[in-house]
Design an enzyme around this catalytic site. Sequence first.
Site, PDB file in Angstrom:
ATOM      1  N   CYS A   2     -14.315   4.799 -26.263  1.00 31.21           N
ATOM      2  CA  CYS A   2     -15.035   5.082 -25.035  1.00 31.21           C
ATOM      3  C   CYS A   2     -14.108   5.846 -24.092  1.00 31.21           C
ATOM      4  CB  CYS A   2     -15.540   3.848 -24.301  1.00 31.21           C
ATOM      5  SG  CYS A   2     -16.725   2.886 -25.230  1.00 31.21           S
ATOM      6  N   ARG A  27     -12.792  10.114 -28.228  1.00 30.30           N
ATOM      7  CA  ARG A  27     -12.737   8.651 -28.067  1.00 30.30           C
ATOM      8  C   ARG A  27     -14.020   7.973 -28.517  1.00 30.30           C
ATOM      9  NH1 ARG A  27      -8.420   7.506 -24.611  1.00 30.30           N
ATOM     10  NH2 ARG A  27      -9.194   5.408 -24.246  1.00 30.30           N
ATOM     11  N   TRP A  77     -18.223   4.626 -27.663  1.00 26.17           N
ATOM     12  CA  TRP A  77     -18.053   4.235 -29.060  1.00 26.17           C
ATOM     13  C   TRP A  77     -18.540   2.794 -29.087  1.00 26.17           C
ATOM     14  CZ3 TRP A  77     -15.455   0.623 -32.115  1.00 26.17           C
ATOM     15  CH2 TRP A  77     -15.383   0.927 -33.470  1.00 26.17           C
ATOM     16  N   ASN A 103     -14.411   1.209 -20.054  1.00 23.19           N
ATOM     17  CA  ASN A 103     -13.791   1.360 -21.368  1.00 23.19           C
ATOM     18  C   ASN A 103     -13.022   0.077 -21.637  1.00 23.19           C
ATOM     19  OD1 ASN A 103     -12.338   2.164 -23.666  1.00 23.19           O
ATOM     20  ND2 ASN A 103     -10.700   3.018 -22.412  1.00 23.19           N
ATOM     21  N   GLY A 104     -13.263  -0.544 -22.796  1.00 16.61           N
ATOM     22  CA  GLY A 104     -12.571  -1.793 -23.126  1.00 16.61           C
ATOM     23  C   GLY A 104     -13.558  -2.844 -23.573  1.00 16.61           C
ATOM     24  N   GLU A 487      -2.648   8.298 -48.018  1.00 22.36           N
ATOM     25  CA  GLU A 487      -2.998   9.144 -46.876  1.00 22.36           C
ATOM     26  C   GLU A 487      -3.953  10.270 -47.301  1.00 22.36           C
ATOM     27  OE1 GLU A 487      -2.989   8.936 -43.853  1.00 22.36           O
ATOM     28  OE2 GLU A 487      -3.105  10.961 -43.061  1.00 22.36           O
ATOM     29  N   LYS A 491      -7.683  10.727 -45.753  1.00 22.14           N
ATOM     30  CA  LYS A 491      -8.166  11.965 -45.120  1.00 22.14           C
ATOM     31  C   LYS A 491      -9.516  12.358 -45.708  1.00 22.14           C
ATOM     32  CE  LYS A 491      -6.375  12.171 -42.215  1.00 22.14           C
ATOM     33  NZ  LYS A 491      -5.308  11.304 -41.824  1.00 22.14           N
ATOM     34  N   GLU A 494     -12.373   9.865 -44.657  1.00 22.99           N
ATOM     35  CA  GLU A 494     -12.840   9.821 -43.276  1.00 22.99           C
ATOM     36  C   GLU A 494     -13.594  11.072 -42.839  1.00 22.99           C
ATOM     37  OE1 GLU A 494      -8.327  10.382 -41.505  1.00 22.99           O
ATOM     38  OE2 GLU A 494      -9.756   9.269 -40.342  1.00 22.99           O
ATOM     39  N   HIS A 510      -4.044  -1.487 -64.752  1.00 24.54           N
ATOM     40  CA  HIS A 510      -4.295  -2.904 -64.471  1.00 24.54           C
ATOM     41  C   HIS A 510      -5.680  -3.119 -63.857  1.00 24.54           C
ATOM     42  CE1 HIS A 510      -0.250  -3.955 -65.624  1.00 24.54           C
ATOM     43  NE2 HIS A 510       0.196  -2.930 -64.887  1.00 24.54           N
ATOM     44  N   LYS A 609     -10.757   8.393 -31.997  1.00 18.49           N
ATOM     45  CA  LYS A 609      -9.325   8.687 -32.152  1.00 18.49           C
ATOM     46  C   LYS A 609      -8.428   7.583 -31.588  1.00 18.49           C
ATOM     47  CE  LYS A 609      -6.194  12.354 -32.630  1.00 18.49           C
ATOM     48  NZ  LYS A 609      -6.090  12.114 -34.079  1.00 18.49           N
TER      49      LYS A 609
HETATM   50  C1  F6R Z   1      -6.777   8.597 -39.512  1.00 18.24           C
HETATM   51  C2  F6R Z   1      -6.406   8.107 -38.211  1.00 18.24           C
HETATM   52  C3  F6R Z   1      -6.374   6.640 -38.007  1.00 18.24           C
HETATM   53  C4  F6R Z   1      -5.227   6.283 -37.061  1.00 18.24           C
HETATM   54  C5  F6R Z   1      -5.280   4.790 -36.705  1.00 18.24           C
HETATM   55  C6  F6R Z   1      -4.108   4.389 -35.838  1.00 18.24           C
HETATM   56  O1  F6R Z   1      -6.785   9.983 -39.549  1.00 18.24           O
HETATM   57  O2  F6R Z   1      -6.152   8.855 -37.313  1.00 18.24           O
HETATM   58  O3  F6R Z   1      -6.259   5.948 -39.205  1.00 18.24           O
HETATM   59  O4  F6R Z   1      -4.026   6.589 -37.678  1.00 18.24           O
HETATM   60  O5  F6R Z   1      -6.465   4.511 -36.050  1.00 18.24           O
HETATM   61  O6  F6R Z   1      -4.092   5.130 -34.660  1.00 18.24           O
HETATM   62  P1  F6R Z   1      -2.771   5.353 -33.846  1.00 18.24           P
HETATM   63  O7  F6R Z   1      -1.833   6.124 -34.685  1.00 18.24           O
HETATM   64  O8  F6R Z   1      -3.198   6.089 -32.635  1.00 18.24           O
HETATM   65  O9  F6R Z   1      -2.233   3.982 -33.530  1.00 18.24           O
END
Ligand code: F6R
Length: 614
Positions: A2, A27, A77, A103-104, A487, A491, A494, A510, A609
């Site tokens: 948010c 956000r 969000w 927000n929160g 990773e 990517k 997501e 396994h 994010k």
């Molecule tokens: C994936 C991504 C998330 C963040 C995770 C932690 O692309 O961005 O998996 O890595 O939400 O966020 P931060 O790094 O901001 O603590």
Amino acid sequence: MCGIVGYVGTNPVLDILLDGLEQLEYRGYDSSGVAIKTESAINVYKAVGKLKNLREALKPYISDISASTIGIGHIRWATHGAPTIVNAHPHTCNCGNLVVVHNGIIENYKELKLKLEKQGCVFRSQTDTETVAHLVAQKYAQTKDLTKAVHLATKEIEGAYALEIMHNDEPNKLVITKRNAPLIIGVSEDGYYAASDIPAFIKHTNKAIYLSDNQVATITPDSLKIEDINGCEISPKVEQLPWEPVALSKMGYKHYMLKEIHEQPDVIRNILVGKLHTSDSPIELNEVKLTKETLKNLNRIQVIACGTSLHAAMVGKYLIEDFCGIPVDVEASSEYIYRKTVTDEHTLVIGVSQSGETADTLTAIKQAKARGSHILIITNRPDSAMAREADSLLSVNAGIEVSVAATKSYIAQLTSFYLLALYMAEIKGTVESDKLKHIKSEMLSLPQKIEQILSSKSEIQACARKYSGTKDFIYIARGLNYPTALEGALKLKEISYINATGYPAGELKHGPIAMLDETMPVLSILMNGSVYEKILSNSEEAKARNARMIALTNSSNDKLKDLFDYIIKVPDVDETLSPIIAIIPLQLIAYYIAEFLGKDVDQPRNLAKSVTVE
Ligand code: F6R
């Protein structure tokens, strides 16, 4: 999660709010809304979905509000209640005179709601936020002073919040407050801005005040008063922000993600400046505030992080254990906080977070700090809540990352882990000088090697296109590149919603091998070095089950052509540094598959994010 934005000043507020919300879309983007003060009332407008829907919904009302200069906005969000108009912010009290954006999470909202309902408040939404609207309105009825009402209400609220509140009876005023959620005041000659993050107002001003927890700010077009929790006035510290609005443009790229992938060579160069000069000079890391004696005697390190940052932490574990011989535990913050973790003043705790706001990591860090551990934070946001908890702060300076999928911040975190591990190894004397020199020289050459990969991205694009119809994807690797496999899979998951999984290659037999057939792509991260032959054997096993084999490799071995249907070739690099090289094509594969499938690359569904809820 948010985003909120507010403005009180002399300029028309509507565009300020909408542009601000657009910059905060990273956000969340489930719904949005604004409350605008007009001469007679506070008008509220909301829409479900992305901000463009709100822009559309506002069109018939533009003439009613175009002259207004005070208002607040929200981008959601969803946590409590589905993304509907009723649940969208701003929320109002029953008479509609008071509006709030939040927000929160209000943790005691159920108890507050029961109490307020008994006192006659009628709730319309399923949100926790609506309790704030009713509670502050109730306090306002007693005090007839919005600032006092906010002070009184927040004493009863538990949880995390950044709040912006207006009341129709105090027409020129915006009252804001926060606890465990970000809220920054932008200061300009034309008025004041209040937002969850700097991009919301950076194009108007680069002067800002970081509000601290429990402070209440009362803002009018020409005045700002900040009080502490007891109502005592404090003098604000106005800071100059080191930000340029240009960082928020796509610079000609189709998506922010592609732009940010291309920025990675410069991100590494920027981090190395002042820290790694030549392969002969020692690493300079003045940010680490532990004495050399303490560093030498450290016997345990814990690294806590989430998501992509957790994968960077996993690479960090390999590096620190290999270079320094110190045992390192890596744990997802969300697990760390709900068990009895063994941490004390002899443990170095490293928190890794792009945003510096992630609720689970922040809580974990606070827990470790309370037990006396030295806290080292690796973050892209030196102005974040997490940075403020740091005893040592490694600011990675990757520049703002707009795309929800992290790319350049991951590279920046990895680079910081290399510097940290080398720095500690030099102090402890645990790596031979020839090896140190070689690794440093390889580090200095990383930006050019990444540029080489980016210049041949059309081959990766072709590979992505070939595999874009798949429903599942498996990535295998061993050792240092196991986190790279995780990773790469994250990517892809997501942004394309393809079911992708990373496995340690030795684990395939396994269980996961049961899934392999002629429809399943298996991408082997096959970098020259200690586990090359092992991964090759594991790839043979997958090939024997008819999987569609892809190699990501720096090997020139001709025999690979028999085993793999597709080979993505990357420049040669020392095995130690291969995670930085190997992730680049995986970011590009994920990007091009998602782009080919027509997905919303920069704002994938259900994600945000900054994850500021536990
Ligand atoms: C994936 C991504 C998330 C963040 C995770 C932690 O692309 O961005 O998996 O890595 O939400 O966020 P931060 O790094 O901001 O603590």
